[in-house]
Design a protein around this motif. Structure first.
Motif, short mmCIF file in Angstrom:
data_model
loop_
_atom_site.label_atom_id
_atom_site.label_comp_id
_atom_site.label_asym_id
_atom_site.label_seq_id
_atom_site.Cartn_x
_atom_site.Cartn_y
_atom_site.Cartn_z
N LEU A 158 0.83 -1.20 0.00
CA LEU A 158 0.00 0.00 0.00
C LEU A 158 0.87 1.26 0.00
N ALA A 159 1.90 1.27 0.83
CA ALA A 159 2.80 2.42 0.89
C ALA A 159 3.47 2.66 -0.47
N ALA A 163 2.95 5.88 -2.95
CA ALA A 163 4.10 6.65 -3.41
C ALA A 163 4.11 6.78 -4.93
N VAL A 164 3.76 5.70 -5.63
CA VAL A 164 3.69 5.76 -7.09
C VAL A 164 2.66 6.79 -7.52
N GLY A 170 2.37 14.53 -8.31
CA GLY A 170 3.30 15.63 -8.07
C GLY A 170 4.00 16.07 -9.35
N ARG A 171 4.37 15.10 -10.19
CA ARG A 171 5.01 15.44 -11.46
C ARG A 171 4.02 16.16 -12.39
N ALA A 188 0.84 2.55 -14.16
CA ALA A 188 0.24 1.22 -14.25
C ALA A 188 1.32 0.15 -14.39
N ASP A 189 2.33 0.41 -15.21
CA ASP A 189 3.43 -0.56 -15.38
C ASP A 189 4.16 -0.77 -14.06
N ALA A 190 4.43 0.32 -13.34
CA ALA A 190 5.14 0.22 -12.05
C ALA A 190 4.32 -0.61 -11.05
#
Length: 197
Positions: A158-159, A163-164, A170-171, A188-190
Motif C-alpha cells: 500500500l505504501a 508513493a507511485v 506531483g510530477r 500502471a506498469d510500475a
C-alpha cells in the motif's frame, strides 16, 4: 429516487462554485484566496455563493465531499473486479489519467494548507484514510486469491502504491497535462511490477 429539477439545479450550481473555487485556490493559494475572487470566478453574486457556501471552510467541506464520492466509486470498482491485481493496476492508471495539472496543483496547495489549517488537515486525513482503506482491502484480497505478491506485507505494498500515485500526481503539477497519458501508463506498469506474484 430521481432528483427533482430543483435538486439537480442546486447540485449543478454547487459544482460550478466548487470548480471556480478550485481554480482560484490554484491561482492564488488557499490562504490568499478570497470569497470575492471565488464569486468573480463563478460569475455569481456574493449572495448566491454565500447561499451555498457561507465560508472558505465550507468550500473545503464541499471539495472533500466530492472527493469522498470519487473514492466510493473507486472502492466499488475494486470490489467488483475479480482479479485484484488487474483492478489495482487499472485503478492507479485511471487515477493518474483522470488527474489534470490543475487538480494536481490543487492537491499540492491543499496539502500545504493542511500544515496551517486544522480543518483542511482533518479533511485531507479523512479522504486519504478512505482511499488507503479501499486500496488495502483490494491488496489483501489479491494476496488471498494469489493475484498479488505475498513477498511483502499488504501495508508495505500500500505504501508503495501510494508513493507511485502521489509521485506521478506531483510530477503532473509541475509538468502539466501533456504528460498525463504517459504518466498513467508508467504508473500502471510500475504497479503491475510491484504487485506481480
Amino acid at each position: 429516487m430521481p432528483r427533482t429539477k430543483d435538486e439537480a439545479l442546486t447540485e449543478k450550481r454547487r459544482n460550478e462554485i466548487l470548480d471556480a473555487a478550485a481554480r482560484v485556490f490554484v491561482r492564488h493559494g488557499f490562504h490568499r484566496a478570497s470569497m470575492r475572487q471565488i464569486c468573480g470566478e463563478a460569475k455569481l453574486s456574493a449572495g448566491a455563493v454565500y447561499n451555498y457556501f457561507p465560508s472558505k471552510d465550507q468550500i473545503i467541506e464541499g471539495l472533500a465531499a466530492r472527493e469522498q464520492e470519487e473514492i466510493a466509486e473507486l472502492a466499488a470498482y475494486l470490489a467488483e473486479t475479480d482479479n485484484a491485481q488487474k483492478a489495482l493496476t487499472g485503478a492507479i492508471r485511471l487515477m493518474v489519467e483522470d488527474t489534470n495539472a490543475a487538480d494536481a496543483r490543487l492537491y499540492v496547495e491543499l496539502t500545504a494548507e493542511a500544515g496551517r489549517n486544522a480543518l483542511v488537515r482533518e479533511r485531507l486525513v479523512a479522504t486519504d484514510a478512505a482511499l488507503q482503506e479501499c486500496l488495502l482491502e483490494a491488496i489483501r484480497r489479491g494476496q488471498a486469491q494469489g493475484s498479488v505478491t505475498k513477498a511483502r506485507p499488504a501495508a508495505d505494498l500500500l505504501a508503495l502504491l501510494t508513493a507511485v500515485y502521489e509521485g506521478f500526481v506531483g510530477r503532473l503539477a509541475v509538468d502539466g497535462d501533456s504528460e498525463c497519458k504517459a504518466f498513467a501508463k508508467l504508473a500502471a506498469d510500475a504497479v503491475a511490477i510491484l504487485l506481480k506474484p
